[in-house]
Design a protein around this motif. Structure first.
Motif, PDB file in Angstrom:
ATOM      1  N   VAL A   1     -43.005  13.717  35.034  1.00 34.37           N
ATOM      2  CA  VAL A   1     -41.826  13.947  35.867  1.00 34.37           C
ATOM      3  C   VAL A   1     -40.605  13.895  34.962  1.00 34.37           C
ATOM      4  O   VAL A   1     -40.305  12.865  34.359  1.00 34.37           O
ATOM      5  N   ARG A   2     -39.900  14.996  34.911  1.00 34.45           N
ATOM      6  CA  ARG A   2     -38.777  15.149  33.974  1.00 34.45           C
ATOM      7  C   ARG A   2     -37.482  15.346  34.771  1.00 34.45           C
ATOM      8  O   ARG A   2     -37.427  16.190  35.662  1.00 34.45           O
ATOM      9  N   PRO A   3     -36.429  14.571  34.474  1.00 32.10           N
ATOM     10  CA  PRO A   3     -35.189  14.695  35.243  1.00 32.10           C
ATOM     11  C   PRO A   3     -34.522  16.056  35.047  1.00 32.10           C
ATOM     12  O   PRO A   3     -34.677  16.702  34.013  1.00 32.10           O
ATOM     13  N   ASN A   4     -33.773  16.444  36.066  1.00 34.74           N
ATOM     14  CA  ASN A   4     -33.063  17.725  36.059  1.00 34.74           C
ATOM     15  C   ASN A   4     -31.613  17.468  36.481  1.00 34.74           C
ATOM     16  O   ASN A   4     -31.231  17.718  37.625  1.00 34.74           O
ATOM     17  N   PRO A   5     -30.789  16.954  35.577  1.00 31.88           N
ATOM     18  CA  PRO A   5     -29.440  16.495  35.950  1.00 31.88           C
ATOM     19  C   PRO A   5     -28.425  17.625  36.078  1.00 31.88           C
ATOM     20  O   PRO A   5     -27.404  17.650  35.393  1.00 31.88           O
ATOM     21  N   VAL A   6     -28.697  18.562  36.975  1.00 28.29           N
ATOM     22  CA  VAL A   6     -27.765  19.666  37.174  1.00 28.29           C
ATOM     23  C   VAL A   6     -26.983  19.541  38.480  1.00 28.29           C
ATOM     24  O   VAL A   6     -25.927  20.147  38.630  1.00 28.29           O
ATOM     25  N   LEU A   7     -27.507  18.771  39.429  1.00 29.97           N
ATOM     26  CA  LEU A   7     -26.833  18.642  40.720  1.00 29.97           C
ATOM     27  C   LEU A   7     -27.074  17.276  41.348  1.00 29.97           C
ATOM     28  O   LEU A   7     -26.144  16.510  41.546  1.00 29.97           O
ATOM     29  N   ALA A   8     -28.325  16.995  41.689  1.00 32.80           N
ATOM     30  CA  ALA A   8     -28.637  15.744  42.387  1.00 32.80           C
ATOM     31  C   ALA A   8     -28.262  14.545  41.528  1.00 32.80           C
ATOM     32  O   ALA A   8     -28.481  14.554  40.316  1.00 32.80           O
ATOM     33  N   PRO A   9     -27.692  13.494  42.137  1.00 28.42           N
ATOM     34  CA  PRO A   9     -27.302  12.310  41.361  1.00 28.42           C
ATOM     35  C   PRO A   9     -28.509  11.504  40.901  1.00 28.42           C
ATOM     36  O   PRO A   9     -29.616  11.641  41.416  1.00 28.42           O
ATOM     37  N   GLN A  10     -28.278  10.638  39.923  1.00 26.79           N
ATOM     38  CA  GLN A  10     -29.334   9.803  39.339  1.00 26.79           C
ATOM     39  C   GLN A  10     -30.056   8.977  40.401  1.00 26.79           C
ATOM     40  O   GLN A  10     -31.270   8.790  40.337  1.00 26.79           O
ATOM     41  N   GLU A  11     -29.308   8.495  41.400  1.00 33.16           N
ATOM     42  CA  GLU A  11     -29.912   7.647  42.426  1.00 33.16           C
ATOM     43  C   GLU A  11     -31.002   8.394  43.203  1.00 33.16           C
ATOM     44  O   GLU A  11     -32.018   7.800  43.591  1.00 33.16           O
TER      45      GLU A  11
ATOM     46  N   GLU B   1     -50.502   7.129  37.856  1.00 33.15           N
ATOM     47  CA  GLU B   1     -50.852   7.844  36.620  1.00 33.15           C
ATOM     48  C   GLU B   1     -49.684   8.651  36.059  1.00 33.15           C
ATOM     49  O   GLU B   1     -49.742   9.145  34.929  1.00 33.15           O
ATOM     50  N   LEU B   2     -48.609   8.797  36.828  1.00 34.82           N
ATOM     51  CA  LEU B   2     -47.478   9.608  36.392  1.00 34.82           C
ATOM     52  C   LEU B   2     -46.771   9.030  35.169  1.00 34.82           C
ATOM     53  O   LEU B   2     -46.669   7.816  35.005  1.00 34.82           O
ATOM     54  N   THR B   3     -46.247   9.927  34.356  1.00 35.23           N
ATOM     55  CA  THR B   3     -45.284   9.556  33.313  1.00 35.23           C
ATOM     56  C   THR B   3     -43.916  10.013  33.799  1.00 35.23           C
ATOM     57  O   THR B   3     -43.656  11.216  33.904  1.00 35.23           O
ATOM     58  N   VAL B   4     -43.060   9.047  34.130  1.00 34.36           N
ATOM     59  CA  VAL B   4     -41.727   9.357  34.655  1.00 34.36           C
ATOM     60  C   VAL B   4     -40.702   9.143  33.554  1.00 34.36           C
ATOM     61  O   VAL B   4     -40.530   8.027  33.061  1.00 34.36           O
ATOM     62  N   LEU B   5     -40.029  10.200  33.165  1.00 30.08           N
ATOM     63  CA  LEU B   5     -39.029  10.113  32.101  1.00 30.08           C
ATOM     64  C   LEU B   5     -37.700   9.623  32.669  1.00 30.08           C
ATOM     65  O   LEU B   5     -37.340   9.931  33.811  1.00 30.08           O
ATOM     66  N   ASP B   6     -36.967   8.872  31.858  1.00 27.62           N
ATOM     67  CA  ASP B   6     -35.699   8.294  32.294  1.00 27.62           C
ATOM     68  C   ASP B   6     -34.619   9.355  32.444  1.00 27.62           C
ATOM     69  O   ASP B   6     -34.603  10.367  31.728  1.00 27.62           O
ATOM     70  N   TRP B   7     -33.730   9.081  33.383  1.00 28.14           N
ATOM     71  CA  TRP B   7     -32.532   9.903  33.535  1.00 28.14           C
ATOM     72  C   TRP B   7     -31.716   9.809  32.256  1.00 28.14           C
ATOM     73  O   TRP B   7     -31.533   8.718  31.706  1.00 28.14           O
ATOM     74  N   PRO B   8     -31.207  10.917  31.737  1.00 30.87           N
ATOM     75  CA  PRO B   8     -30.466  10.841  30.469  1.00 30.87           C
ATOM     76  C   PRO B   8     -29.172  10.071  30.620  1.00 30.87           C
ATOM     77  O   PRO B   8     -28.471  10.184  31.631  1.00 30.87           O
ATOM     78  N   SER B   9     -28.870   9.269  29.622  1.00 33.96           N
ATOM     79  CA  SER B   9     -27.615   8.529  29.634  1.00 33.96           C
ATOM     80  C   SER B   9     -26.488   9.448  29.202  1.00 33.96           C
ATOM     81  O   SER B   9     -26.698  10.437  28.499  1.00 33.96           O
ATOM     82  N   ARG B  10     -25.297   9.119  29.651  1.00 36.61           N
ATOM     83  CA  ARG B  10     -24.136   9.933  29.282  1.00 36.61           C
ATOM     84  C   ARG B  10     -23.838   9.744  27.797  1.00 36.61           C
ATOM     85  O   ARG B  10     -23.934   8.639  27.265  1.00 36.61           O
ATOM     86  N   PRO B  11     -23.460  10.814  27.125  1.00 34.04           N
ATOM     87  CA  PRO B  11     -23.113  10.666  25.707  1.00 34.04           C
ATOM     88  C   PRO B  11     -21.871   9.770  25.554  1.00 34.04           C
ATOM     89  O   PRO B  11     -20.957   9.809  26.384  1.00 34.04           O
ATOM     90  N   ALA B  12     -21.872   8.981  24.529  1.00 34.50           N
ATOM     91  CA  ALA B  12     -20.744   8.079  24.308  1.00 34.50           C
ATOM     92  C   ALA B  12     -19.496   8.883  23.966  1.00 34.50           C
ATOM     93  O   ALA B  12     -19.560   9.918  23.287  1.00 34.50           O
ATOM     94  N   ILE B  13     -18.367   8.428  24.483  1.00 37.39           N
ATOM     95  CA  ILE B  13     -17.092   9.085  24.177  1.00 37.39           C
ATOM     96  C   ILE B  13     -16.597   8.580  22.839  1.00 37.39           C
ATOM     97  O   ILE B  13     -16.442   7.362  22.634  1.00 37.39           O
ATOM     98  N   PRO B  14     -16.414   9.478  21.880  1.00 34.85           N
ATOM     99  CA  PRO B  14     -15.996   9.013  20.537  1.00 34.85           C
ATOM    100  C   PRO B  14     -14.619   8.363  20.574  1.00 34.85           C
ATOM    101  O   PRO B  14     -13.732   8.790  21.309  1.00 34.85           O
ATOM    102  N   THR B  15     -14.492   7.302  19.832  1.00 40.38           N
ATOM    103  CA  THR B  15     -13.201   6.616  19.759  1.00 40.38           C
ATOM    104  C   THR B  15     -12.457   7.078  18.523  1.00 40.38           C
ATOM    105  O   THR B  15     -13.069   7.377  17.476  1.00 40.38           O
ATOM    106  N   PRO B  16     -11.118   7.142  18.594  1.00 39.61           N
ATOM    107  CA  PRO B  16     -10.350   7.597  17.414  1.00 39.61           C
ATOM    108  C   PRO B  16     -10.544   6.643  16.243  1.00 39.61           C
ATOM    109  O   PRO B  16     -10.591   5.420  16.421  1.00 39.61           O
ATOM    110  N   SER B  17     -10.745   7.201  15.084  1.00 36.54           N
ATOM    111  CA  SER B  17     -10.911   6.350  13.904  1.00 36.54           C
ATOM    112  C   SER B  17      -9.552   5.859  13.443  1.00 36.54           C
ATOM    113  O   SER B  17      -8.547   6.555  13.556  1.00 36.54           O
ATOM    114  N   SER B  18      -9.549   4.643  12.934  1.00 30.45           N
ATOM    115  CA  SER B  18      -8.279   4.086  12.442  1.00 30.45           C
ATOM    116  C   SER B  18      -8.005   4.641  11.038  1.00 30.45           C
ATOM    117  O   SER B  18      -8.913   4.840  10.252  1.00 30.45           O
ATOM    118  N   SER B  19      -6.767   4.880  10.750  1.00 35.76           N
ATOM    119  CA  SER B  19      -6.417   5.431   9.443  1.00 35.76           C
ATOM    120  C   SER B  19      -6.100   4.313   8.474  1.00 35.76           C
ATOM    121  O   SER B  19      -5.792   3.193   8.872  1.00 35.76           O
TER     122      SER B  19
END
Length: 208
Positions: A165-175, A190-208
């Motif tokens: 079972v593979r998630p399809n995060p195009v419309l229906a919410p994770q819940e 017997e099913l293999t249920v794959l996890d809902w993908p986590s949101r990609p981390a928002i990059p933080t500005p690097s300090s100069s």
């Protein structure tokens, strides 16, 4: 493994496996007689029949209902859809299951209220099937003239046969995905249920 067969052989096996569910066959034949535009029997009654056969259960085990989608945007009123539902109820009378018939051209009118996210109007029944919470669910079958089976499976059939079972995060919410898969795990451990993908981390500005 069936999921490793060439696609044409998978389709042959799919028809053979689904034909072991006599209730499903009856639903297919009765729906064909209704002549609904763009119709498919879809979702759980299909892939769960496969799961049952692959795991040596009765073909109908654990199937809650049988979903029929059609697409008719000529009249988007509830009254028009309800008239079709009532006609279908008569057609499916006597079957030992619930058959739910819905016009997918109307989904955008009620989806946000039910699930909390907006749904753009669908352009076809196939587009509606594309939006299921798991890619494994994206499967539709109908009978065409001469008894030919039309199979819509935009993500292929390998996961269905391999009990993945593979998630399809195009419309229906994770819940929605997690609620459904929790019930499926209980019924088919017997099913293999794959996890809902986590949101990609928002990059933080690097300090100069």
């Amino acid at each position: 493994m069936i999921g490793r067969l060439p696609l044409d052989e998978q389709l042959t096996v799919l028809k053979s496996v689904l034909s072991r569910n006599e209730v499903l066959l009856e639903v297919l034949h009765r729906t064909a007689a209704l002549d609904l535009p763009g119709w498919y029997v879809t979702a759980g009654c299909l892939f769960q029949t496969v799961w049952n056969v692959v795991t040596d259960r009765r073909p109908t085990s654990g199937i809650k209902d049988y979903d029929v989608f059609y697409f008719d945007r000529r009249d988007l009123s509830w009254e028009a859809e309800d008239a079709v539902i009532k006609t279908a109820d008569e057609a499916f009378a006597g079957l030992p299951v619930e058959v739910e018939v819905r016009n997918e051209a109307r989904v955008h009118l009620w989806y946000e209220q039910k699930f909390g996210v907006a749904c753009a109007p669908y352009t076809s029944t196939e587009a509606a099937i594309d939006g299921f919470a798991a890619t494994t669910c994206c499967l539709g079958v109908r009978l065409e003239q001469g008894g030919r089976w039309r199979v819509y499976a935009p993500h292929g059939l390998s996961d269905v046969f391999d009990l993945v079972v593979r998630p399809n995060p195009v419309l229906a919410p994770q819940e929605v995905y997690e609620t459904k898969t929790a019930r499926w795990r209980w019924q088919w451990p017997e099913l293999t249920v794959l996890d809902w993908p986590s949101r990609p981390a928002i990059p933080t500005p690097s300090s100069s």
